[in-house]
Write an enzyme that holds these catalytic residues in place. Structure first.
Site, PDB file in Angstrom:
ATOM      1  N   SER A 138      78.505  -6.408  61.783  1.00 43.61           N
ATOM      2  CA  SER A 138      79.848  -5.915  62.107  1.00 43.61           C
ATOM      3  C   SER A 138      80.032  -5.615  63.591  1.00 43.61           C
ATOM      4  O   SER A 138      81.069  -5.938  64.159  1.00 43.61           O
ATOM      5  CB  SER A 138      80.155  -4.664  61.290  1.00 43.61           C
ATOM      6  OG  SER A 138      80.009  -4.932  59.925  1.00 43.61           O
TER       7      SER A 138
ATOM      8  N   HIS B 141      81.399  -0.600  64.789  1.00 43.31           N
ATOM      9  CA  HIS B 141      82.577  -1.414  65.129  1.00 43.31           C
ATOM     10  C   HIS B 141      83.047  -1.096  66.544  1.00 43.31           C
ATOM     11  O   HIS B 141      83.299  -1.997  67.344  1.00 43.31           O
ATOM     12  CB  HIS B 141      83.730  -1.125  64.168  1.00 43.31           C
ATOM     13  CG  HIS B 141      83.487  -1.619  62.777  1.00 43.31           C
ATOM     14  ND1 HIS B 141      84.363  -1.403  61.749  1.00 43.31           N
ATOM     15  CD2 HIS B 141      82.473  -2.327  62.246  1.00 43.31           C
ATOM     16  CE1 HIS B 141      83.896  -1.958  60.646  1.00 43.31           C
ATOM     17  NE2 HIS B 141      82.738  -2.512  60.930  1.00 43.31           N
TER      18      HIS B 141
END
Ligand SMILES: [Zn+2]
Ligand SMILES: [Zn+2]
Length: 295
Positions: free
Chosen positions: A198, A245
């Site tokens: 991610s 993220h």
């Protein structure tokens, strides 16, 4: 930096296809070219006109060597020469393979590869020193949906971004963004471990966002994909780290900005030094800032 201003700037469009936006310059004549107009040359990508000029200037011996080289090159090499996004496909293949290994009963590959900040700070944690986990955590996933979403985003963005950036810059962007994600996660959430691509994928989002805003590209598709990934990150029990993220997106945006500002051939050394600077800053964060914050 206003989008209409950049959208009306001819320098943000391919000189052979005035409707196609791009930020890549021919490394010989420095005009803007789109992915279709790029040919990989030893100096970087060059445009069809410069390619034709180089061909004309070749000596008979060089032409012969070129023909022989073509005949002998295996399929993988031909794909590289044709400008296919081989790094994107390679990362997807390796990540999918590691996921298959995760399914093998009794072979806990996830616990061998996942990241926890303690593995970088053995004096604080008492854990063994295993710094490679900063990178290997990107290869492990928390489930098939997690894997599928990340690989879908990598496939969609990589096919667009890799031809623009070139293979090495794209790989650097992916890996450093992943490291940035792990680093921020480690500092903000020192008690837990993380897995997944991610952070790296959000780095691709960050870089494409910076470059796309600069050239005034239509980014509706990018925002939809980003939205899906963000929403999934907040689904309880899914185990996806928003810290990773954000860390990945910051590093990706920074690398996007560096690549955008150092597009000319004469700026190549500056670009390499700046990218090394980003890597050094990340090492500084995990080995100096993290023990200071957590110690
Ligand atoms: Zn050219
Ligand atoms: Zn073009």
């Amino acid at each position: 930096m206003t989008t209409p201003e950049f959208a009306s700037n001819r320098e943000n469009f391919c000189y052979r296809h005035p409707d196609r936006q791009s930020f890549v310059l021919c490394q010989r004549c420095t005009r803007t070219i789109c992915p279709e107009c790029m040919t990989q040359a030893p100096v970087g990508v060059i445009c069809p006109e410069c390619m034709a000029a180089e061909r004309k200037n070749r000596t008979p011996a060089q032409k012969r060597a070129q023909r022989q080289w073509r005949r002998r090159s295996p399929a993988a090499l031909s794909a590289v020469q044709a400008g296919k996004p081989v790094v994107t496909y390679g990362i997807i293949a390796v990540t999918a393979f590691v996921y298959l290994l995760q399914l093998v009963p009794g072979f806990d590959v996830a616990s061998l590869l996942r990241f926890w900040i303690g593995y970088l700070l053995p004096e604080l944690s008492g854990a063994p020193f295993q710094p490679w986990r900063l990178v290997t955590a990107m290869l492990v996933h928390g489930g098939i949906l997690h894997l599928a979403l990340n690989m879908l985003a990598l496939w969609m963005i990589g096919r667009q971004l890799e031809p623009m950036l070139g293979r090495w810059r794209f790989l650097t962007l992916y890996v450093l963004s992943g490291v940035g994600g792990s680093a921020l996660f480690g500092i903000l959430s020192p008690g837990s471990a993380t897995v997944g691509a991610s952070g790296a994928v959000f780095g691709l989002f960050g870089a494409l966002l910076v470059i796309g805003l600069h050239i005034g590209a239509n980014m509706t598709g990018l925002f939809v994909l980003l939205g899906i990934n963000l929403v999934i990150g907040f689904v309880p029990g899914f185990g996806i780290a928003w810290q990773a993220h954000i860390g990945g997106a910051i590093v990706g945006a920074l690398i996007g900005l560096i690549v955008l500002r150092t597009r000319k051939r004469s700026q190549r050394t500056a670009q390499i030094l700046l990218l090394i600077g980003v890597a050094a800053a990340l090492l500084l964060v995990v080995f100096v800032v993290a023990p200071w914050v957590l110690g």
